[in-house]
Scaffold this active site. Structure first.
Site, PDB file in Angstrom:
ATOM      1  N   TYR A 179       0.834  -1.214  -0.089  1.00 14.22           N
ATOM      2  CA  TYR A 179      -0.195   0.083  -0.004  1.00 14.22           C
ATOM      3  C   TYR A 179       0.992   1.245   0.062  1.00 14.22           C
ATOM      4  O   TYR A 179       0.627   2.197  -0.738  1.00 14.22           O
ATOM      5  CB  TYR A 179      -1.004  -0.021   1.257  1.00 14.22           C
ATOM      6  N   LYS A 223       1.345   4.325  -2.871  1.00 17.76           N
ATOM      7  CA  LYS A 223       0.900   5.779  -2.413  1.00 17.76           C
ATOM      8  C   LYS A 223       2.180   6.611  -2.679  1.00 17.76           C
ATOM      9  O   LYS A 223       1.931   7.980  -3.073  1.00 17.76           O
ATOM     10  CB  LYS A 223       0.822   5.724  -0.950  1.00 17.76           C
TER      11      LYS A 223
HETATM   12  N1  NAP Z   1      -8.456   6.976   6.414  1.00 20.34           N
HETATM   13  C1  NAP Z   1      -6.936   7.238   6.418  1.00 20.34           C
HETATM   14  O1  NAP Z   1      -6.687   7.244   7.551  1.00 20.34           O
HETATM   15  C2  NAP Z   1      -6.035   7.633   5.622  1.00 20.34           C
HETATM   16  C3  NAP Z   1      -4.921   7.863   5.734  1.00 20.34           C
HETATM   17  C4  NAP Z   1      -3.903   8.046   4.674  1.00 20.34           C
HETATM   18  C5  NAP Z   1      -4.424   8.233   3.360  1.00 20.34           C
HETATM   19  N2  NAP Z   1      -5.666   7.912   3.200  1.00 20.34           N
HETATM   20  C6  NAP Z   1      -6.340   7.788   1.816  1.00 20.34           C
HETATM   21  O2  NAP Z   1      -7.440   8.467   1.676  1.00 20.34           O
HETATM   22  C7  NAP Z   1      -8.173   7.851   0.700  1.00 20.34           C
HETATM   23  C8  NAP Z   1      -9.629   7.404   1.270  1.00 20.34           C
HETATM   24  O3  NAP Z   1      -9.512   6.662   2.230  1.00 20.34           O
HETATM   25  P1  NAP Z   1     -10.624   6.249   3.351  1.00 20.34           P
HETATM   26  O4  NAP Z   1     -10.129   5.667   4.661  1.00 20.34           O
HETATM   27  O5  NAP Z   1     -11.838   6.974   3.113  1.00 20.34           O
HETATM   28  O6  NAP Z   1     -11.220   4.802   2.702  1.00 20.34           O
HETATM   29  P2  NAP Z   1     -11.246   3.575   1.618  1.00 20.34           P
HETATM   30  O7  NAP Z   1     -11.390   2.763   2.192  1.00 20.34           O
HETATM   31  O8  NAP Z   1      -9.833   3.823   0.664  1.00 20.34           O
HETATM   32  O9  NAP Z   1     -12.277   4.045   0.462  1.00 20.34           O
HETATM   33  C9  NAP Z   1     -13.406   4.703   0.833  1.00 20.34           C
HETATM   34  C10 NAP Z   1     -13.926   4.696  -0.602  1.00 20.34           C
HETATM   35  O10 NAP Z   1     -13.673   4.057  -1.780  1.00 20.34           O
HETATM   36  C11 NAP Z   1     -14.307   3.079  -2.178  1.00 20.34           C
HETATM   37  N3  NAP Z   1     -13.675   1.981  -2.717  1.00 20.34           N
HETATM   38  C12 NAP Z   1     -12.752   1.064  -2.138  1.00 20.34           C
HETATM   39  N4  NAP Z   1     -12.193   0.404  -2.724  1.00 20.34           N
HETATM   40  C13 NAP Z   1     -12.883   0.595  -4.179  1.00 20.34           C
HETATM   41  C14 NAP Z   1     -12.621   0.031  -5.410  1.00 20.34           C
HETATM   42  N5  NAP Z   1     -11.993  -1.236  -5.591  1.00 20.34           N
HETATM   43  N6  NAP Z   1     -13.586   0.217  -6.369  1.00 20.34           N
HETATM   44  C15 NAP Z   1     -14.210   1.251  -6.046  1.00 20.34           C
HETATM   45  N7  NAP Z   1     -14.315   1.900  -5.215  1.00 20.34           N
HETATM   46  C16 NAP Z   1     -13.741   1.689  -4.184  1.00 20.34           C
HETATM   47  C17 NAP Z   1     -15.314   2.779  -1.076  1.00 20.34           C
HETATM   48  O11 NAP Z   1     -16.702   2.207  -1.367  1.00 20.34           O
HETATM   49  P3  NAP Z   1     -16.903   0.617  -1.686  1.00 20.34           P
HETATM   50  O12 NAP Z   1     -16.249  -0.215  -0.444  1.00 20.34           O
HETATM   51  O13 NAP Z   1     -18.381   0.534  -1.727  1.00 20.34           O
HETATM   52  O14 NAP Z   1     -16.157   0.179  -2.979  1.00 20.34           O
HETATM   53  C18 NAP Z   1     -15.395   4.081  -0.369  1.00 20.34           C
HETATM   54  O15 NAP Z   1     -16.498   4.790  -1.072  1.00 20.34           O
HETATM   55  C19 NAP Z   1      -7.374   6.456   0.146  1.00 20.34           C
HETATM   56  O16 NAP Z   1      -6.861   6.975  -1.066  1.00 20.34           O
HETATM   57  C20 NAP Z   1      -6.404   6.252   1.408  1.00 20.34           C
HETATM   58  O17 NAP Z   1      -5.318   5.786   0.700  1.00 20.34           O
HETATM   59  C21 NAP Z   1      -6.706   7.348   4.169  1.00 20.34           C
END
Ligand code: NAP
Length: 257
Positions: free
Chosen positions: A147, A151
């Site tokens: 992952y 990134k």
């Molecule tokens: N949360 C954190 O602490 C954090 C920290 C650093 C960076 N980030 C970055 O921020 C972004 C968002 O993170 P997040 O924590 O909100 O959650 P996430 O789990 O990465 O994704 C949230 C959204 O993406 C959709 N999704 C996930 N896999 C998918 C797939 N294969 N195809 C289509 N849609 C998909 C999910 O809906 P479905 O499950 O219905 O598909 C959901 O709407 C990511 O890029 C992550 O790397 C997050």
């Protein structure tokens, strides 16, 4: 019209709200149909904009074809690539197909959407692209290695395109988020990692800071606490030490033995 890939919850949903509040009609993409329909309805009711939900797995080989076919000739002038796949644990404790799925969702489908919509934005000399990356990709991150590497890829890609496309009227920005209170983060059930760990941000704070910064910088670390930690990691610790701090924090957070 704006497009948010990974829009049904967390940071993606926050982008969808923030763009709708700025008057964008939206294409929202996620796998699960029901939360996607729910947020589409909520945004239409709240902001009076048009929302087109597309249920699609960005890990599937024909994801770009499915999405572009459904979008047809609607013009996308703002794109957020937020969806990500991840695995927490020792590299060898999951299958190779999990690792390749992470690479597909986080890199290959991103390349596909960038190529398709980027070329249209460049042709019309107008557009904006947000790529969600992570502080995990600022150095090697054990127990999150694949992952984190994806990134790093997406940040470097985005920084290069920032330079290429800026004179052509298209702004690109990579947002390196730290811990953010999304369902995905909370479901991973993290414990305390290290004394360096800043307070998690809210999804809305991450999205809003990024939308305010686009056009001003190729990439940035979101939130004051995260900026401070990344400054320390780059300027006060050797690369080796930074990797050790990250690995030890991950071990503690997820009780990895
Ligand atoms: N949360 C954190 O602490 C954090 C920290 C650093 C960076 N980030 C970055 O921020 C972004 C968002 O993170 P997040 O924590 O909100 O959650 P996430 O789990 O990465 O994704 C949230 C959204 O993406 C959709 N999704 C996930 N896999 C998918 C797939 N294969 N195809 C289509 N849609 C998909 C999910 O809906 P479905 O499950 O219905 O598909 C959901 O709407 C990511 O890029 C992550 O790397 C997050």
């Amino acid at each position: 019209m704006g497009l948010v890939a990974g829009a049904s919850e967390g940071i993606g949903a926050a982008y969808a709200h923030a763009l709708a509040a700025r008057g964008f009609n939206l294409v929202l993409i996620a796998r699960r149909e029901s939360p996607l329909q729910a947020i589409a309805q909520q945004i239409t009711n709240q902001y009076g904009v048009k929302v087109f939900p597309i249920s699609c797995d960005l890990g599937s080989a024909d994801a770009i074809q499915q999405i572009t076919q459904q979008i047809g000739d609607m013009t996308i002038d703002f794109m957020v690539y937020n969806a990500a796949s991840s695995f927490i644990g020792p590299y060898l404790s999951t299958t190779l197909s999990t690792h390749t799925n992470i690479a597909t969702v986080n890199m290959l489908s991103l390349l596909g959407l960038l190529h398709y919509f980027g070329s249209k934005m460049v042709a019309q000399r107008r557009g904006g692209i947000v790529i969600m990356t992570s502080m995990a990709g600022l150095q090697g991150s054990a127990y999150l290695s694949t992952y984190a590497a994806t990134k790093a890829f997406s940040r470097i890609l985005s920084e290069g395109l920032w330079f290429e496309w800026k004179p052509l009227g298209v702004d690109v920005i990579a947002c390196c988020a730290g811990a953010t209170l999304t369902p995905n983060y909370l479901n991973s059930n993290p414990g305390k990692g290290s004394w360096l760990e800043p307070k998690p941000q809210l999804p809305e704070q991450v999205a809003e800071e990024c939308l305010q910064k686009i056009g001003t910088t190729p990439s940035f670390v979101s939130g004051r606490g995260n900026k401070f930690v990344s400054f320390l990691m780059r300027h006060f610790f050797s690369k080796k030490k930074a990797i050790e701090i990250m690995g030890t924090a991950m071990k503690r957070m997820y009780k990895i033995t």
